[in-house]
Motif scaffolding. Structure first.
Motif, PDB file in Angstrom:
ATOM      1  N   ARG A 121       9.322  -4.670  -9.301  1.00 28.08           N
ATOM      2  CA  ARG A 121       9.475  -6.084  -8.991  1.00 28.08           C
ATOM      3  C   ARG A 121       8.119  -6.773  -9.028  1.00 28.08           C
ATOM      4  O   ARG A 121       7.083  -6.144  -9.233  1.00 28.08           O
ATOM      5  N   GLU A 122       8.126  -8.081  -8.784  1.00 24.93           N
ATOM      6  CA  GLU A 122       6.879  -8.830  -8.645  1.00 24.93           C
ATOM      7  C   GLU A 122       6.374  -8.631  -7.224  1.00 24.93           C
ATOM      8  O   GLU A 122       7.158  -8.660  -6.273  1.00 24.93           O
ATOM      9  N   TRP A 123       5.060  -8.428  -7.061  1.00 24.43           N
ATOM     10  CA  TRP A 123       4.536  -8.186  -5.729  1.00 24.43           C
ATOM     11  C   TRP A 123       3.907  -9.450  -5.151  1.00 24.43           C
ATOM     12  O   TRP A 123       3.347 -10.242  -5.889  1.00 24.43           O
ATOM     13  N   PRO A 124       4.016  -9.626  -3.816  1.00 26.47           N
ATOM     14  CA  PRO A 124       3.289 -10.739  -3.198  1.00 26.47           C
ATOM     15  C   PRO A 124       1.786 -10.463  -3.298  1.00 26.47           C
ATOM     16  O   PRO A 124       1.383  -9.386  -3.699  1.00 26.47           O
ATOM     17  N   LYS A 125       0.994 -11.419  -2.887  1.00 25.82           N
ATOM     18  CA  LYS A 125      -0.454 -11.237  -2.992  1.00 25.82           C
ATOM     19  C   LYS A 125      -0.924 -10.139  -2.024  1.00 25.82           C
ATOM     20  O   LYS A 125      -0.644 -10.161  -0.838  1.00 25.82           O
ATOM     21  N   LEU A 126      -1.634  -9.168  -2.552  1.00 28.68           N
ATOM     22  CA  LEU A 126      -2.078  -8.033  -1.745  1.00 28.68           C
ATOM     23  C   LEU A 126      -3.542  -7.736  -2.051  1.00 28.68           C
ATOM     24  O   LEU A 126      -4.099  -8.291  -2.990  1.00 28.68           O
ATOM     25  N   THR A 127      -4.112  -6.807  -1.296  1.00 25.95           N
ATOM     26  CA  THR A 127      -5.475  -6.385  -1.645  1.00 25.95           C
ATOM     27  C   THR A 127      -5.418  -5.694  -3.006  1.00 25.95           C
ATOM     28  O   THR A 127      -4.391  -5.106  -3.360  1.00 25.95           O
ATOM     29  N   PRO A 128      -6.515  -5.760  -3.759  1.00 23.21           N
ATOM     30  CA  PRO A 128      -6.502  -5.175  -5.106  1.00 23.21           C
ATOM     31  C   PRO A 128      -6.079  -3.702  -5.096  1.00 23.21           C
ATOM     32  O   PRO A 128      -5.338  -3.258  -5.976  1.00 23.21           O
ATOM     33  N   LEU A 129      -6.530  -2.954  -4.077  1.00 23.65           N
ATOM     34  CA  LEU A 129      -6.200  -1.530  -4.000  1.00 23.65           C
ATOM     35  C   LEU A 129      -4.697  -1.319  -3.893  1.00 23.65           C
ATOM     36  O   LEU A 129      -4.093  -0.513  -4.590  1.00 23.65           O
ATOM     37  N   ARG A 130      -4.072  -2.102  -2.991  1.00 24.81           N
ATOM     38  CA  ARG A 130      -2.626  -1.975  -2.792  1.00 24.81           C
ATOM     39  C   ARG A 130      -1.871  -2.442  -4.035  1.00 24.81           C
ATOM     40  O   ARG A 130      -0.888  -1.833  -4.450  1.00 24.81           O
ATOM     41  N   GLN A 131      -2.374  -3.541  -4.584  1.00 28.52           N
ATOM     42  CA  GLN A 131      -1.762  -4.082  -5.793  1.00 28.52           C
ATOM     43  C   GLN A 131      -1.719  -3.018  -6.902  1.00 28.52           C
ATOM     44  O   GLN A 131      -0.683  -2.734  -7.483  1.00 28.52           O
ATOM     45  N   GLN A 132      -2.887  -2.416  -7.104  1.00 31.50           N
ATOM     46  CA  GLN A 132      -2.985  -1.394  -8.154  1.00 31.50           C
ATOM     47  C   GLN A 132      -2.053  -0.219  -7.883  1.00 31.50           C
ATOM     48  O   GLN A 132      -1.389   0.283  -8.777  1.00 31.50           O
ATOM     49  N   ALA A 133      -2.033   0.193  -6.610  1.00 36.20           N
ATOM     50  CA  ALA A 133      -1.200   1.340  -6.243  1.00 36.20           C
ATOM     51  C   ALA A 133       0.254   1.038  -6.559  1.00 36.20           C
ATOM     52  O   ALA A 133       0.963   1.843  -7.167  1.00 36.20           O
ATOM     53  N   LEU A 134       0.723  -0.166  -6.171  1.00 34.31           N
ATOM     54  CA  LEU A 134       2.126  -0.503  -6.397  1.00 34.31           C
ATOM     55  C   LEU A 134       2.440  -0.590  -7.887  1.00 34.31           C
ATOM     56  O   LEU A 134       3.498  -0.164  -8.340  1.00 34.31           O
ATOM     57  N   GLU A 135       1.488  -1.128  -8.647  1.00 30.97           N
ATOM     58  CA  GLU A 135       1.735  -1.210 -10.090  1.00 30.97           C
ATOM     59  C   GLU A 135       1.867   0.183 -10.696  1.00 30.97           C
ATOM     60  O   GLU A 135       2.748   0.451 -11.495  1.00 30.97           O
ATOM     61  N   LYS A 163       5.353   0.445   5.908  1.00 32.96           N
ATOM     62  CA  LYS A 163       5.520  -0.437   7.073  1.00 32.96           C
ATOM     63  C   LYS A 163       5.821  -1.871   6.654  1.00 32.96           C
ATOM     64  O   LYS A 163       6.652  -2.543   7.253  1.00 32.96           O
ATOM     65  N   THR A 164       5.148  -2.329   5.610  1.00 32.38           N
ATOM     66  CA  THR A 164       5.384  -3.704   5.166  1.00 32.38           C
ATOM     67  C   THR A 164       6.723  -3.837   4.443  1.00 32.38           C
ATOM     68  O   THR A 164       7.133  -4.938   4.095  1.00 32.38           O
ATOM     69  N   GLY A 165       7.369  -2.711   4.167  1.00 36.16           N
ATOM     70  CA  GLY A 165       8.675  -2.772   3.518  1.00 36.16           C
ATOM     71  C   GLY A 165       8.601  -2.855   2.003  1.00 36.16           C
ATOM     72  O   GLY A 165       9.615  -2.960   1.320  1.00 36.16           O
ATOM     73  N   LEU A 166       7.405  -2.797   1.468  1.00 34.15           N
ATOM     74  CA  LEU A 166       7.281  -2.873   0.007  1.00 34.15           C
ATOM     75  C   LEU A 166       7.671  -1.554  -0.657  1.00 34.15           C
ATOM     76  O   LEU A 166       8.072  -1.500  -1.804  1.00 34.15           O
ATOM     77  N   ILE A 167       7.515  -0.490   0.108  1.00 31.63           N
ATOM     78  CA  ILE A 167       8.029   0.809  -0.352  1.00 31.63           C
ATOM     79  C   ILE A 167       9.182   1.157   0.580  1.00 31.63           C
ATOM     80  O   ILE A 167       9.036   1.068   1.794  1.00 31.63           O
ATOM     81  N   THR A 168      10.309   1.526   0.030  1.00 27.70           N
ATOM     82  CA  THR A 168      11.477   1.725   0.882  1.00 27.70           C
ATOM     83  C   THR A 168      11.862   3.190   1.011  1.00 27.70           C
ATOM     84  O   THR A 168      11.616   3.990   0.106  1.00 27.70           O
ATOM     85  N   GLU A 169      12.482   3.492   2.145  1.00 29.11           N
ATOM     86  CA  GLU A 169      12.860   4.871   2.412  1.00 29.11           C
ATOM     87  C   GLU A 169      14.201   5.197   1.762  1.00 29.11           C
ATOM     88  O   GLU A 169      15.091   4.371   1.708  1.00 29.11           O
ATOM     89  N   GLN A 170      14.301   6.425   1.286  1.00 28.60           N
ATOM     90  CA  GLN A 170      15.579   6.890   0.740  1.00 28.60           C
ATOM     91  C   GLN A 170      15.786   8.288   1.235  1.00 28.60           C
ATOM     92  O   GLN A 170      14.948   9.156   0.987  1.00 28.60           O
TER      93      GLN A 170
END
Ligand code: ADP
Ligand code: ZN
Length: 722
Positions: A121-135, A163-170
């Protein structure tokens, strides 16, 4: 007095321990248990049901077993087998068991495993490190640790993102509904030779007794189709089959092929599985739900519920030899496992190991030959290129006849393969000005330039540094030159020679996971690659119908170093890579570039006279009392401090065993004196086969006390001598 049982833990340094059990509790040896050790719980196997008479520990010092798992117990044969591996390879019992049960009480008990999913999905504005990780992780699934490793960030960041909910548990349940392979799903019509071979195997399976087969068939003769028939028979009997493959990169294409034949995929076992997948597959194997398992060598140690057949594919492959931890040869262990289980084992190969040929001659293995390729495919023509007669320009490695054949193949929309068993750009970098050679700080080895990565890498320890722009010794700028070719350099030359061709380099750097292997096979099948440039990884098992030209860039490489098996391996490797050519109706051509066309290896390849080659090799081994006639054991003493390793070597040297039929060479500084920062000294023990060599070595080692900073590695039937 309390009832005592013994438990073999999966902890190598603990081994067998004694625990108590309520008198009335019915248990069976081979059951999986959890036991307390200090404040921890550890996993083990109930080894003996009652050792009350042997163990004189006071009742109040005995602790009870914490838990007995509700899983089928491992058989008596299995426990005997673990014991044999431990004593033959001189490895701790716990270390051997651990290969079959690689879990802790926590991981084995969980009924479900927490996995996390990173939605695309599209990510909200995050720190570059987190942004990169999610991408990086978009669309991926796995445990916190697995995701952290994939994104190359700390697990803490993954947890924060959860914790922020951007990664979800399964939650993934461990219950699996496995589909059963169907023996009659899509059986091929076998040729006459193939069906004779299959019949022999099926008869053996019906007998349900130990027998070793060497399924020796030229590349493309249908060995796989033939042993699939043996699996079909085992399936009909309701038993489990295990197929060992030499390389996990081969699993993906193999899964597809298996599915086409049996209607569903087999269960997989190798180091690249996620924790959840590993746990599930293990459960299916021990409960007998998994009818066919394909795996890497460690799969041999799994406690199968009812194993009926073992197959070792590409049985000559040296990757079946494990070199660290428990040092073992999986091909030999497979035969022993079959022996303990009293079932047939099939070693399939086009270029058998000398050891296997010898066993056939002794009458211990039954040989089944498939001499021809299936269908209209003929064996490829072999062309030896004498490089002393080729005046190649400096920095060029591909001779004109090979270049011409490749050019023509690409024009005809066929595919080519250039084989060079050297990763990176150049094996050595030296300074033109002062002659300095760039060496690894932790190993007695040159740093290898990997130009695509802009790094120099040590192929022994993985130490990495940027490519320097001046000589580290004399500081002269632009003075460093690359010496000799690696695959990257050949790719550079190929790009100039075949500007139209789509070229792909295949090494363990580019093809590290089954997924990457699957993508590569897909591209080959679609004709999206014209020329592959690859290391030994490409010699194994692949079947590309449009691949017609194979070039062996340097056929002499394997003969350098000159260890026991150098000629044999060189022969096998070149024969295998040659076997990738012309596997369909299209003719195959193999070009072997060599400076020594007269050596036995090259002349056997050129003439196709394999028997003469094996005969000479066996004679040499017999005269020198080398394996398989005699037995070798290597002893490696290592320490971070050179004086200490040397001193222990010296002490052992003074007490070395002597006697008829045994000779000890050493101590000698290892050819690779320094490896991963440790200094190494070696002994080589050569013994007649009737000598109980393990006992001799145990006694020898017990004569001196070995400082804790010194590691002693015992390698029974060693393959490497550096
Ligand atoms: P090997 O394992 O000896 O290298 P394979 O079993 O991979 O040989 O066979 C080579 C190719 O020939 C494969 O594509 C295989 O499917 C095909 N093949 C072999 N035997 C048969 C058969 N009897 N019927 C149809 N295809 C076959
Ligand atoms: Zn190194």
């Amino acid at each position: 007095m309390k009832r005592r049982i013994s438990v073999l833990t999966t902890n190598p340094s603990l081994g067998i321990l004694t625990y108590s059990l309520p008198e009335a509790k019915a248990v069976a040896a081979g059951q999986l248990v959890s036991i307390p050790l200090g404040p921890r719980q550890i996993l083990g196997m109930l080894w003996e049901e009652d050792v009350s008479n042997q163990i004189k520990i006071a009742d109040n010092r005995l602790r009870p077993v914490s838990k007995i798992y509700d899983l089928p117990e491992a058989s008596h044969c299995y426990r005997k087998f673990i014991q044999w591996v431990s004593s033959y390879y001189m490895a701790p019992l716990g270390a051997v068991l651990r290969m079959g049960i690689p879990f802790s009480p926590a991981t084995i008990e969980s009924r479900e495993i927490k996995n996390y999913y990173v939605p695309k999905r599209e990510w909200p504005k995050l720190t570059p490190l987190r942004q990169q990780a999610l991408e990086k992780l978009s669309g991926e699934k796995g445990s916190v640790r697995e995701l952290a490793e994939k994104a190359e960030i700390s697990p803490a960041i993954i947890r924060a993102l959860i914790k922020t909910g951007l990664i979800t548990e399964q939650k993934t349940s461990l219950e699996i509904a496995l589909s059963l392979p169907n023996p009659d799903f899509n059986a091929p019509i076998l040729s006459e030779t193939q069906s004779k071979a299959a019949e022999i195997l099926k008869e053996s399976i019906a007998k349900k007794s130990f027998e070793t087969f060497l399924l020796d068939g030229v590349t493309g003769s249908g060995k796989t189709e033939v042993y699939f028939e043996a699996i079909a028979q085992t399936l009909r009997d309701g038993k489990q089959s295990l197929i060992l493959l030499p390389e996990i990169a081969l699993t993906e294409p193999f899964l597809k092929r298996f599915q086409a034949r049996f209607g569903c995929e087999p269960v997989v076992w190798h180091s690249d599985l996620s924790q959840a997948r590993r746990r599930k597959n293990w459960q299916a194997i021990v409960t007998g739900q998994a009818k066919v398992v394909i795996g890497a060598r460690s799969a041999l140690f799994l406690p199968f519920k009812a194993i009926g057949l073992i197959i070792v594919d590409e049985a000559h492959e040296t990757s079946f030899k494990q070199e660290d931890g428990v040092c073992y040869q999986a091909r030999d262990v497979a035969v022993m496992r079959a022996k303990f289980e009293n079932i047939p084992v099939i070693l399939a190969t086009a270029t058998p190991a000398i050891e296997s040929v010898m066993q056939v001659r002794l009458g211990n293995y039954k040989e089944i030959r498939l001499a021809e390729r299936h269908g209209s495919a003929g064996l490829p023509s072999i062309h030896v290129i004498n490089m002393t007669e080729q005046a190649l320009a400096k920095g060029r490695w591909l001779a004109p006849p090979l270049v011409k054949a490749l050019t023509n193949a690409v024009e005809r929309h066929e595919q080519g393969l250039l084989f060079l068993n050297r990763r990176g750009y150049a094996p050595l970098t030296l300074c033109r000005h002062c002659g300095h050679r760039i060496k690894c700080p932790h190993c007695t080895a040159w740093m290898v330039e990997h130009r695509q990565l802009g790094q120099m890498i040590c192929h022994h320890c993985g130490f990495t540094m940027p490519v320097p722009d001046k000589c580290p010794e004399c500081q002269t700028a632009d003075s460093l030159v690359a010496c000799g070719p690696g695959v990257e350099r050949i790719a550079e030359e190929a790009a100039v020679l075949f500007p139209e061709a789509r070229i792909e380099t295949i090494t363990s750097d580019t093809l590290a996971t089954p997924k990457q292997a699957a993508e590569f096979v897909e591209k080959m099948d679609q004709g999206a690659i014209d020329i592959i440039i690859g290391t030994q990884l490409i010699t194994k098992g692949y079947h590309f119908p449009r691949l017609t030209v194979v070039g062996v860039v340097d056929a002499d490489i394997g003969l350098q170093g000159g260890d026991l098996r150098a000629s044999e391996h060189s022969f096998q490797q070149i024969a295998q890579v040659a076997g990738r050519a012309g596997r369909s109706a299209l003719d195959g051509h193999v070009f072997i570039q060599t400076y020594e066309p007269e050596t036995p290896v090259i002349s056997a390849l050129a003439s196709g006279d394999r028997e003469a080659f094996y005969q000479t090799e066996l004679e040499i081994r017999e005269i020198t009392e080398a394996p398989p006639f005699g037995r070798y054991v290597a002893l490696i003493i290592s320490s971070e401090k050179q004086e200490i390793a040397e001193a222990v070597g010296h002490q052992l040297g003074q007490r070395k065993p002597e006697g008829d039929g045994i000779e000890v060479f050493g101590p000698a500084p290892a050819p690779l004196l320094q490896l991963r920062g440790r200094y190494r000294y070696r002994f080589l023990i050569q013994a007649k086969r009737n000598i109980p060599i393990q006992r001799v070595i145990h006694q020898w080692l017990s004569k001196i006390s070995i400082p804790s900073s010194v590691r002693i590695t015992i390698d029974v039937d060693p393959y490497s001598f550096f």
